[in-house]
Design a protein around this motif. Structure first.
Motif, PDB file in Angstrom:
ATOM      1  N   LYS A  15       0.830  -1.211   0.000  1.00 41.47           N
ATOM      2  CA  LYS A  15       0.000   0.000   0.000  1.00 41.47           C
ATOM      3  C   LYS A  15       0.865   1.261   0.000  1.00 41.47           C
ATOM      4  N   ILE A  16       1.910   1.257   0.801  1.00 45.84           N
ATOM      5  CA  ILE A  16       2.821   2.412   0.860  1.00 45.84           C
ATOM      6  C   ILE A  16       3.475   2.621  -0.500  1.00 45.84           C
ATOM      7  N   TYR A  17       3.919   1.548  -1.129  1.00 42.26           N
ATOM      8  CA  TYR A  17       4.556   1.651  -2.431  1.00 42.26           C
ATOM      9  C   TYR A  17       3.591   2.236  -3.464  1.00 42.26           C
ATOM     10  N   ARG A  18       2.355   1.727  -3.489  1.00 39.83           N
ATOM     11  CA  ARG A  18       1.370   2.235  -4.459  1.00 39.83           C
ATOM     12  C   ARG A  18       1.050   3.700  -4.210  1.00 39.83           C
ATOM     13  N   ALA A  19       0.906   4.079  -2.945  1.00 35.38           N
ATOM     14  CA  ALA A  19       0.611   5.480  -2.618  1.00 35.38           C
ATOM     15  C   ALA A  19       1.773   6.387  -3.024  1.00 35.38           C
ATOM     16  N   MET A  20       2.985   5.948  -2.757  1.00 35.28           N
ATOM     17  CA  MET A  20       4.167   6.724  -3.139  1.00 35.28           C
ATOM     18  C   MET A  20       4.240   6.858  -4.654  1.00 35.28           C
ATOM     19  N   GLN A  21       3.986   5.776  -5.361  1.00 30.43           N
ATOM     20  CA  GLN A  21       4.031   5.779  -6.815  1.00 30.43           C
ATOM     21  C   GLN A  21       2.981   6.740  -7.388  1.00 30.43           C
ATOM     22  N   ARG A  22       1.761   6.723  -6.851  1.00 28.41           N
ATOM     23  CA  ARG A  22       0.706   7.641  -7.311  1.00 28.41           C
ATOM     24  C   ARG A  22       1.110   9.093  -7.091  1.00 28.41           C
ATOM     25  N   GLU A  23       1.649   9.384  -5.911  1.00 29.09           N
ATOM     26  CA  GLU A  23       2.034  10.760  -5.600  1.00 29.09           C
ATOM     27  C   GLU A  23       3.204  11.214  -6.475  1.00 29.09           C
ATOM     28  N   LEU A  24       4.165  10.338  -6.704  1.00 24.28           N
ATOM     29  CA  LEU A  24       5.280  10.701  -7.580  1.00 24.28           C
ATOM     30  C   LEU A  24       4.795  10.915  -9.011  1.00 24.28           C
ATOM     31  N   ASN A  25       3.884  10.081  -9.486  1.00 23.62           N
ATOM     32  CA  ASN A  25       3.323  10.279 -10.825  1.00 23.62           C
ATOM     33  C   ASN A  25       2.677  11.656 -10.915  1.00 23.62           C
ATOM     34  N   LEU A 112       9.578  14.614  -1.524  1.00 16.73           N
ATOM     35  CA  LEU A 112       8.505  13.747  -1.048  1.00 16.73           C
ATOM     36  C   LEU A 112       8.986  12.880   0.108  1.00 16.73           C
ATOM     37  N   ALA A 113      10.159  12.305  -0.028  1.00 22.64           N
ATOM     38  CA  ALA A 113      10.708  11.468   1.047  1.00 22.64           C
ATOM     39  C   ALA A 113      10.851  12.276   2.331  1.00 22.64           C
ATOM     40  N   SER A 114      11.344  13.495   2.213  1.00 18.33           N
ATOM     41  CA  SER A 114      11.511  14.357   3.387  1.00 18.33           C
ATOM     42  C   SER A 114      10.176  14.694   4.021  1.00 18.33           C
ATOM     43  N   GLU A 115       9.193  15.007   3.193  1.00 17.48           N
ATOM     44  CA  GLU A 115       7.856  15.327   3.704  1.00 17.48           C
ATOM     45  C   GLU A 115       7.263  14.163   4.483  1.00 17.48           C
ATOM     46  N   ILE A 116       7.411  12.975   3.931  1.00 14.89           N
ATOM     47  CA  ILE A 116       6.829  11.793   4.563  1.00 14.89           C
ATOM     48  C   ILE A 116       7.538  11.447   5.867  1.00 14.89           C
ATOM     49  N   LEU A 117       8.853  11.584   5.882  1.00 15.95           N
ATOM     50  CA  LEU A 117       9.638  11.128   7.033  1.00 15.95           C
ATOM     51  C   LEU A 117       9.936  12.211   8.068  1.00 15.95           C
ATOM     52  N   LYS A 118       9.613  13.460   7.778  1.00 15.12           N
ATOM     53  CA  LYS A 118       9.994  14.566   8.666  1.00 15.12           C
ATOM     54  C   LYS A 118       9.453  14.418  10.083  1.00 15.12           C
ATOM     55  N   ASP A 119       8.254  13.919  10.234  1.00 13.87           N
ATOM     56  CA  ASP A 119       7.654  13.792  11.563  1.00 13.87           C
ATOM     57  C   ASP A 119       8.153  12.570  12.326  1.00 13.87           C
ATOM     58  N   LEU A 120       8.990  11.793  11.687  1.00 12.37           N
ATOM     59  CA  LEU A 120       9.496  10.586  12.323  1.00 12.37           C
ATOM     60  C   LEU A 120      10.925  10.770  12.837  1.00 12.37           C
ATOM     61  N   GLY A 121      11.390  12.012  12.902  1.00 12.22           N
ATOM     62  CA  GLY A 121      12.754  12.311  13.318  1.00 12.22           C
ATOM     63  C   GLY A 121      13.143  11.695  14.641  1.00 12.22           C
ATOM     64  N   GLU A 122      12.214  11.697  15.604  1.00  6.42           N
ATOM     65  CA  GLU A 122      12.534  11.147  16.919  1.00  6.42           C
ATOM     66  C   GLU A 122      12.605   9.620  16.906  1.00  6.42           C
ATOM     67  N   MET A 123      12.306   9.037  15.759  1.00  4.98           N
ATOM     68  CA  MET A 123      12.317   7.573  15.646  1.00  4.98           C
ATOM     69  C   MET A 123      13.460   7.101  14.749  1.00  4.98           C
ATOM     70  N   ASP A 124      14.556   7.856  14.728  1.00  3.00           N
ATOM     71  CA  ASP A 124      15.677   7.534  13.834  1.00  3.00           C
ATOM     72  C   ASP A 124      16.159   6.096  13.987  1.00  3.00           C
ATOM     73  N   ASP A 125      16.265   5.610  15.214  1.00  4.26           N
ATOM     74  CA  ASP A 125      16.751   4.244  15.422  1.00  4.26           C
ATOM     75  C   ASP A 125      15.775   3.220  14.850  1.00  4.26           C
ATOM     76  N   VAL A 126      14.488   3.491  14.975  1.00  5.40           N
ATOM     77  CA  VAL A 126      13.466   2.590  14.421  1.00  5.40           C
ATOM     78  C   VAL A 126      13.536   2.610  12.896  1.00  5.40           C
ATOM     79  N   LEU A 127      13.706   3.800  12.325  1.00  8.34           N
ATOM     80  CA  LEU A 127      13.796   3.917  10.868  1.00  8.34           C
ATOM     81  C   LEU A 127      15.022   3.191  10.328  1.00  8.34           C
ATOM     82  N   MET A 128      16.125   3.266  11.039  1.00  8.14           N
ATOM     83  CA  MET A 128      17.341   2.569  10.608  1.00  8.14           C
ATOM     84  C   MET A 128      17.119   1.052  10.623  1.00  8.14           C
ATOM     85  N   LYS A 129      16.455   0.566  11.659  1.00  7.89           N
ATOM     86  CA  LYS A 129      16.151  -0.866  11.734  1.00  7.89           C
ATOM     87  C   LYS A 129      15.197  -1.270  10.617  1.00  7.89           C
TER      88      LYS A 129
END
Length: 143
Positions: A15-25, A112-129
């Motif tokens: 679902k995330i991939y399809r949503a990202m693809q639609r937005e990038l299109n 787009l990547a920055s917009e999506i991930l900006k609110d997850l800054g405090e979860m850097d360790d989770v994002l790396m995993k």
């Protein structure tokens, strides 16, 4: 219970991939390219490649690649050339205009990547995993 969680995770990734693809299109429209076109420009920016290679790399049919290459060629972003070694093989190369368009597309992609991930800054360790897990899944797929 694990199978249901596995299915749910796999479904979420899709679902995330399809949503990202639609937005990038949508965002790439101003450059007259699609997400598939972006992937082709990326691949050709790394060096000349074949139509068959692109089809296999992006898991799309050869007619889909042909259509995309036709469109990219129309806007002078790529060129088709016959291989010197085997005249039956068509090699795709990126043009200077294609390189400029690709650079603009990378900016859009990064925004787009920055917009999506900006609110997850405090979860850097989770994002790396998560990134390591996704890379592992990708390695399995590409074997």
């Amino acid at each position: 219970m694990q199978k249901n969680e596995d299915i749910q995770i796999f479904s979420s990734i899709a679902k995330i991939y399809r949503a990202m693809q639609r937005e990038l299109n949508r965002r790439f429209q101003k450059l007259n390219i699609s997400y598939l076109d972006f992937l082709i420009l990326k691949a050709t920016s790394e060096g000349p490649t074949t139509m068959v290679g692109l089809s296999r790399r992006f898991y799309v049919t050869q007619p889909a690649i042909t259509s995309a290459i036709d469109r990219l060629e129309k806007y002078h972003l790529v060129e088709r050339k016959r291989s010197a070694e085997d005249r039956r093989v068509i090699v795709i190369t990126i043009t200077e205009e294609g390189k400029r368009t690709f650079e603009e597309a990378v900016k859009i992609y990064t925004e787009l990547a920055s917009e999506i991930l900006k609110d997850l800054g405090e979860m850097d360790d989770v994002l790396m995993k998560l990134n390591k897990i996704l890379e592992k899944i990708n390695e399995i797929e590409n074997k």
